[in-house]
Design a protein around this motif. Structure first.
Motif, short mmCIF file in Angstrom:
data_model
loop_
_atom_site.label_atom_id
_atom_site.label_comp_id
_atom_site.label_asym_id
_atom_site.label_seq_id
_atom_site.Cartn_x
_atom_site.Cartn_y
_atom_site.Cartn_z
N TRP A 47 -68.28 29.28 -30.64
CA TRP A 47 -68.71 27.69 -30.30
C TRP A 47 -68.66 27.22 -31.73
CZ3 TRP A 47 -72.61 24.97 -31.00
CH2 TRP A 47 -74.32 24.92 -31.30
N THR A 48 -69.47 28.19 -32.36
CA THR A 48 -69.80 26.80 -34.26
C THR A 48 -68.62 27.07 -34.67
OG1 THR A 48 -70.29 29.16 -35.44
CG2 THR A 48 -72.04 27.73 -33.34
N ASP A 49 -67.79 27.79 -34.64
CA ASP A 49 -66.33 28.05 -34.96
C ASP A 49 -64.94 26.59 -35.21
OD1 ASP A 49 -64.15 28.32 -37.45
OD2 ASP A 49 -64.02 30.10 -36.39
N PRO A 50 -65.14 25.60 -36.26
CA PRO A 50 -64.10 24.43 -35.95
C PRO A 50 -62.99 24.60 -35.50
CG PRO A 50 -65.62 24.19 -38.08
CD PRO A 50 -65.67 25.85 -37.93
N LYS A 51 -62.42 25.84 -35.72
CA LYS A 51 -60.58 26.10 -35.34
C LYS A 51 -60.99 26.06 -33.89
CE LYS A 51 -61.41 31.05 -35.53
NZ LYS A 51 -60.83 32.42 -36.41
N ASN A 52 -61.68 26.46 -33.28
CA ASN A 52 -62.03 26.68 -31.67
C ASN A 52 -61.91 25.14 -30.81
OD1 ASN A 52 -61.58 29.56 -31.16
ND2 ASN A 52 -63.27 29.41 -31.56
N LEU A 53 -62.25 24.06 -31.66
CA LEU A 53 -62.21 23.16 -30.77
C LEU A 53 -60.96 22.35 -29.96
CD1 LEU A 53 -63.83 20.35 -34.36
CD2 LEU A 53 -65.10 21.51 -31.59
N ILE A 54 -59.77 22.07 -30.88
CA ILE A 54 -58.55 22.12 -30.41
C ILE A 54 -58.33 22.94 -28.82
CG2 ILE A 54 -57.17 24.64 -30.99
CD1 ILE A 54 -55.78 21.26 -31.57
N LYS A 55 -59.32 24.06 -28.41
CA LYS A 55 -58.09 24.54 -27.09
C LYS A 55 -59.13 23.93 -26.01
CE LYS A 55 -58.44 29.51 -28.82
NZ LYS A 55 -59.10 30.58 -28.45
#
Length: 569
Positions: A279-287
């Motif tokens: 959850w701390t990885d910005p690349k997962n925000l799009i999901k």
């Protein structure tokens, strides 16, 4: 210009999701795949639904004539983003072949905050209020408070106020707390239950996770009986209560798109992080944020993420509102993508006639489901492989047809499983262990049975009957000592590709409901539990009973059956 620009955009979005060109979670990939699977089914004359591009396009064109009512885009026409086009086209394009009435009676959209869901819902509500061809259409925006209910209604009211052509075309009167038309149509916010005389054509339930009960949902849907193609639209973010009706609806939607249960009238899109995502990885925000850099800025989310990482008390709010993650101390134990990958529908009992077999039995309450799991083992290249084929599930017939309000949702799920032919109904109001005994005796004709592994709680009589019929019966108490090794071995076997099952939907449902309860302060000993009374795990615990003993079988290769390296795969 393409004749169906919005439909084309919607289909391209779905294809790009499936092909991995757009980053998305598993639930969204499955929802998109369902659309294309259903398009193929629609070619069959026996399939009752088809996709009407004209109706889908009409709804999309209508909503894009409405103006933004606030913010930097105030006064400009709404523009559907690809993900929104897909939802609009799905809701309004799928119809029955018989009479062209809408297929979907219910749509569940869970997406993170600031992704424009209120304006999106206002567009759907406005369309159904005045352009859906329904006489005396009643559209209500329901929420726990009037302020929340108005978050959908107010944009709709402002849209009508800003658009004289819309008011003139449909003879709309704009009032402080409602929109009306001469034919009796009304669009209004509502807090609490609708009145006895209300008959919603469209019910919009906002932020469903805030509802402690399903009273509003039940009242809204019950009042739709006189409508020929009503729609219940639920829009929400995730919450923190696994006991909430929203969480239960969330699970129902996932079961449908996973293929565990069938409900052709329910549409769902769930934008969330997958299990195991950082959850701390910005690349997962799009999901969780399909409107990223449209209505919600990536840079703003990254800033909020950094704050949450530094301030523990802000973590849960960020997870629920911005990442659309259900926050609770209770979380699923098994990775369901690995479980799905382990499915092999071609597994047949006849191919395992000479293989070692344990049957795990879990006998639940007399009024509830009982499970019998056949587990076969094989040694392949020095490693233990497990095969779960043709599990058995039994439930009292009266439980399936109960009218107890507290049991209706579970009974509805049992009814679907019964109709699918994977759940057996025993006569009467209580579990008939005589029928279960007869089923187990019949299993001997299908394959060899080495032993039956049973939870002794409440099963004394059946245990003795099994022994009287020549079975070897072993008691497996469902405590930390017995359950922990089996739970971890299943986890390792799934990760290492050593577990195989035939895709039984009840067992899949039970596995998805398993929550690990650890001894306080320890990550070593765990036993299975469930999030709520409607989340059954009987099939899973029966499997653990069988696996506890299957793990002890002699290994021809000398390799430990509990292979730690599998978990790291």
């Amino acid at each position: 210009m393409a004749a169906y620009p919005n439909v084309n955009v919607a289909n391209k979005y779905a294809r790009d999701i499936i092909d991995g060109k757009i980053v998305a979670c598993r639930a969204i990939r499955l929802a998109c795949q369902r659309h294309f699977d259903d398009l193929k089914k629609s070619l069959d004359n026996n399939y009752p639904y088809r996709f009407d591009r004209d109706l889908a396009e009409r709804a999309c064109r209508f909503v894009q004539k409405l103006p933004h009512s606030s913010g930097d885009l105030a006064g400009q026409k709404l523009k559907l983003e690809p993900w929104q086009s897909f939802i609009f086209c799905s809701i309004f394009g799928w119809v029955t072949k018989k009479d062209k009435k809408r297929r979907f009676r219910e749509a569940y959209i869970r997406v993170a905050r600031k992704n424009g869901k209120s304006f999106f819902a206002a567009g759907i509500g406005t369309y159904m209020f005045c352009a859906d061809g329904e006489n005396s259409a009643e559209v209500y925006c329901g929420a726990t408070t009037m302020a929340q209910a108005k978050k959908v209604f107010t944009p709709a009211r402002q849209m009508a106020s800003r658009l004289p052509a819309l008011r003139s075309r449909f003879d709309i009167s704009v009032w402080t707390d409602s929109l009306t038309r001469p034919d009796g149509s009304v669009f209004a916010p509502m807090a609490g239950k609708p009145g006895d005389g209300d008959s919603p054509h469209c019910a919009i339930i906002d932020e469903y996770h805030e509802h402690d009960t399903d009273h509003m949902y039940e009242a809204m849907t019950m009042g739709m009986g006189a409508r020929s193609q009503p729609l219940t639209l639920i829009i929400t973010t995730a919450g923190s209560s696994l006991e909430s009706p929203c969480y239960d609806k969330d699970k129902e939607v996932k079961e449908v798109i996973e293929g565990i249960t069938r409900n052709d009238r329910l549409f769902g899109m769930i934008y969330e992080l997958d299990a195991g995502d950082d959850w701390t990885d910005p690349k997962n925000l799009i999901k969780a944020n399909p409107n990223l850099d449209v209505s919600v800025k990536y840079s703003d989310l990254v800033e909020l993420l950094e704050v949450a990482k530094q301030v523990p008390r802000k973590v849960n709010a960020f997870k629920t509102k911005r990442l659309n993650i259900w926050v609770s101390g209770k979380s699923a134990f098994y990775n369901m993508e690995q479980w799905k990958a382990a499915e092999d529908p071609d597994l047949e009992l006849a191919d395992f006639a000479n293989d070692s077999c344990n049957i795990g039995l879990d006998l639940a309450k007399k009024l509830d489901m009982n499970a019998g799991i056949r587990l076969f083992t094989r040694e392949i290249e020095g490693k233990r492989h497990y095969y779960c084929i043709k599990p058995k599930f039994w439930v009292p017939e009266d439980t399936i047809h109960t009218t107890d309000p507290k049991l209706l949702k579970t009974a509805d799920r049992y009814q679907k499983f019964y109709e699918m032919g994977v759940l057996e109904a025993t006569d009467g109001a209580e579990a008939d262990y005589r029928e279960i005994l007869a089923s187990i005796i019949d299993m001997q004709d299908e394959n060899r049975i080495d032993e039956i592994d049973i939870d002794p709680a409440g099963a004394t009589a059946l245990r003795h009957q099994l022994e009287d019929n020549g079975f070897t019966v072993v008691d497996i108490r469902q405590d930390y000592t017995n359950m922990s090794p089996a739970m971890k071995e299943l986890e390792a076997a799934l990760a290492g590709g050593r577990f195989h099952h035939d895709g039984n939907p009840i067992l899949t449902w039970c596995i998805s409901n398993v929550i690990g309860k650890f001894i306080p302060g320890s990550d070593d000993l765990v036993r299975p539990t469930k999030g709520d009374n409607q989340s059954k795990i009987d099939g899973a615990t029966a499997l653990f009973n069988a696996m506890t003993r299957a793990m002890l079988h002699e290994s021809s290769g000398g390799t430990s059956v509990y292979d730690e390296e599998d978990i790291a795969c």
